[in-house]
Write a protein that holds these residues in place. Sequence first.
Motif, short mmCIF file in Angstrom:
data_model
loop_
_atom_site.label_atom_id
_atom_site.label_comp_id
_atom_site.label_asym_id
_atom_site.label_seq_id
_atom_site.Cartn_x
_atom_site.Cartn_y
_atom_site.Cartn_z
N GLY A 4 22.96 -5.43 5.02
CA GLY A 4 23.42 -4.06 5.51
C GLY A 4 23.25 -2.82 4.50
N VAL A 5 22.74 -2.90 3.34
CA VAL A 5 21.74 -1.88 3.01
C VAL A 5 20.46 -1.55 3.48
N ALA A 6 19.89 -2.45 4.08
CA ALA A 6 18.59 -1.93 4.58
C ALA A 6 19.06 -0.62 6.07
N LEU A 7 20.05 -1.36 6.53
CA LEU A 7 20.13 -1.15 8.40
C LEU A 7 21.06 0.31 8.22
N ASP A 8 22.10 0.23 6.69
CA ASP A 8 22.62 1.40 6.40
C ASP A 8 21.22 2.76 6.12
N ALA A 9 20.70 2.54 5.14
CA ALA A 9 19.63 3.01 4.95
C ALA A 9 18.33 3.87 5.41
N VAL A 10 18.03 2.41 6.53
CA VAL A 10 16.87 3.39 7.27
C VAL A 10 17.61 3.93 8.84
N SER A 11 18.92 3.67 8.88
CA SER A 11 19.52 5.05 9.92
C SER A 11 20.16 5.75 9.70
N ARG A 12 19.83 6.33 8.13
CA ARG A 12 20.05 7.92 7.76
C ARG A 12 18.81 8.20 7.74
N ARG B 119 30.46 -1.25 4.22
CA ARG B 119 31.59 -0.21 3.07
C ARG B 119 30.39 -0.91 1.75
N MET B 120 30.06 -1.81 1.69
CA MET B 120 29.74 -2.06 0.27
C MET B 120 28.24 -1.30 0.67
N ALA B 121 27.43 -1.48 1.44
CA ALA B 121 25.87 -0.95 1.49
C ALA B 121 26.50 0.83 1.93
N GLU B 122 27.16 0.82 2.83
CA GLU B 122 27.63 2.30 2.48
C GLU B 122 27.39 3.02 1.07
N ASP B 123 28.16 3.02 0.49
CA ASP B 123 28.46 2.65 -1.37
C ASP B 123 27.35 2.90 -2.37
N ALA B 124 26.43 1.59 -2.31
CA ALA B 124 25.47 1.55 -2.77
C ALA B 124 24.52 2.33 -2.89
N GLU C 258 0.52 -1.43 -0.46
CA GLU C 258 -0.15 0.07 0.10
C GLU C 258 0.80 0.87 0.03
N GLU C 259 2.42 1.71 0.52
CA GLU C 259 2.85 2.80 0.73
C GLU C 259 4.13 2.87 0.12
N ARG C 260 4.24 3.83 -0.31
CA ARG C 260 5.70 3.67 -0.74
C ARG C 260 6.98 4.34 -0.23
N VAL C 261 7.92 3.53 -0.06
CA VAL C 261 9.39 3.85 0.69
C VAL C 261 10.26 4.22 0.22
N ASP C 262 11.13 4.45 0.80
CA ASP C 262 12.54 5.76 0.54
C ASP C 262 13.37 4.48 -0.53
N VAL C 263 13.20 3.40 -0.17
CA VAL C 263 14.01 2.62 -0.90
C VAL C 263 13.89 0.91 -0.13
N LEU C 264 13.31 0.36 -1.52
CA LEU C 264 13.45 -1.49 -1.96
C LEU C 264 14.69 -1.75 -1.67
N VAL C 265 15.36 -3.04 -1.00
CA VAL C 265 16.24 -3.61 -1.23
C VAL C 265 15.68 -5.21 -1.78
N VAL C 266 16.14 -5.37 -2.73
CA VAL C 266 16.41 -6.74 -3.07
C VAL C 266 17.19 -7.65 -3.12
#
Length: 483
Positions: A38-46, A385-390, A22-30
């Motif tokens: 790691g990407v999910a944590l980096d994004a949500v912690s920002r 670091r990979m997640a941060e760069d992504a 139902e809702e639009r999010v900022d980032v979808l991680v597949v």
Amino acid sequence: MTREPSALNVARRRTELMLAAEERVDVLVVGGGITGVGVALDAVSRGLTVTLIDAEDLAFGTSRFSSKLVHGGLRYLATGDIATARESAHERHLLMTTIAPHLIRPLGQLLPFSQAVTLRQRTAGTVGMGLGDLLRMRAHTPRRVLPAPALVSARTALRLMPALDQRGLRGGVLSHDGQLVDDARLVTTVARTAASLGARILTRVRALSLRADGASVEETTTGERFEIRARAVVNATGVWAGALDQSITVRPSRGTHIVLDAADLGTPSTALTIPHEGSISRYVFALPRAYGRLIVGLTDEDSPGAVPRVAQPTEPEIEFLLSSLNRVLATPVRRDQVRGAFAGLRPLVDSGSDSTADISRRHLVTASDSGFVSVLGGKLTTYRRMAEDAVDLAIETRSLPSRRSRTASLRLAERDVPASGELLDERTGLTEAEVVYAVRVEGAMTVDDVLDRRTRIGLVDADRTRCLAVADAVVTRTISELF
């Protein structure tokens, strides 16, 4: 239902699955391996809103089949890849001192000066460990966390690794690296930490196609299809990344380990490092593990063709690992003493090298023609670091609110399982409390999730078979109690 903010379970999943449609999010991680979580944590912690999906379970693919080490990149020093070695040492420092000291312990690694190890290999190993210690110092990792390398006597070497062949043994060199409690546990813990900050972690949701602004997905337990809308999408599916991003050519490399009884090697207190015959940069490791086990690995073999759901070890790889190990032992380990074997596929970026062993372990972060971000390559130690760069690239290409990464100083969630409780299996020490916790807090939905990716009992087929029925009963009961 468990109210802990980091708790992942089927009840929370049901609620968040409806919201995801139902809702639009900022980032979808597949992808729910170490890179994806790691990407999910980096994004949500920002401060970004995040949904993560995976077609299977957390840590279903490569992330659960590593050597379970957080290492400083000794091999990369030997091949002249200084940048990767420095990055590894820096990320190891963050993990062992700030991010996850509760999930990692220092592990001694002994390079024996035995008849099977040449003078050139002894010299290269000793020099390499010394250079590795310089990288440790450069990363500011204290000696109380990782002791300095040291030459040891033959007597000490035998005390640390009782199964060594004493004939011609001239001691060895002992260094230290980081050993995870478990690689799949790290993935689950990163996912839980992301969930505690508001990320939606949805397993059994398969991405059918990706766009810059979302994905078409399928809930695999029901077959229901729907759309997930997002301002940015990150493809972190590892060896499957090329199926979603046609511009990427992934060259999977199979890494195989075998599982032994630690008692067969005298229950060693340290790991054993064995150079490949004729090589100063490639090694086989014998690593003590929980449940009285020891794993020996690993191989680096091209794995062309269709990517399997679960990679399988080959008999030649098993024989190679046994042969490498037996070169330095007093009593060879027989094939019938191998209790289990497992293999994972490294998601390497094809560089045209003749051998996957020659492909750089540097990671790739790139924007696809369709507008989503893909991240792959690298290794478990450098996942942060990979997640941060992504996330940096997703923010840049999709004009998301620009905030700096916080994960270098963000400690991962703790794991609080009661030490007491009904014992379900005496040989492995599996308790009812562990199974309940896996279902209530760690996102396990099936008995396979519990045995194969939460407790790791499934690494030995005989243990898995013995525990299956009793664990399944606890899983079924616990899930019913969540609703």
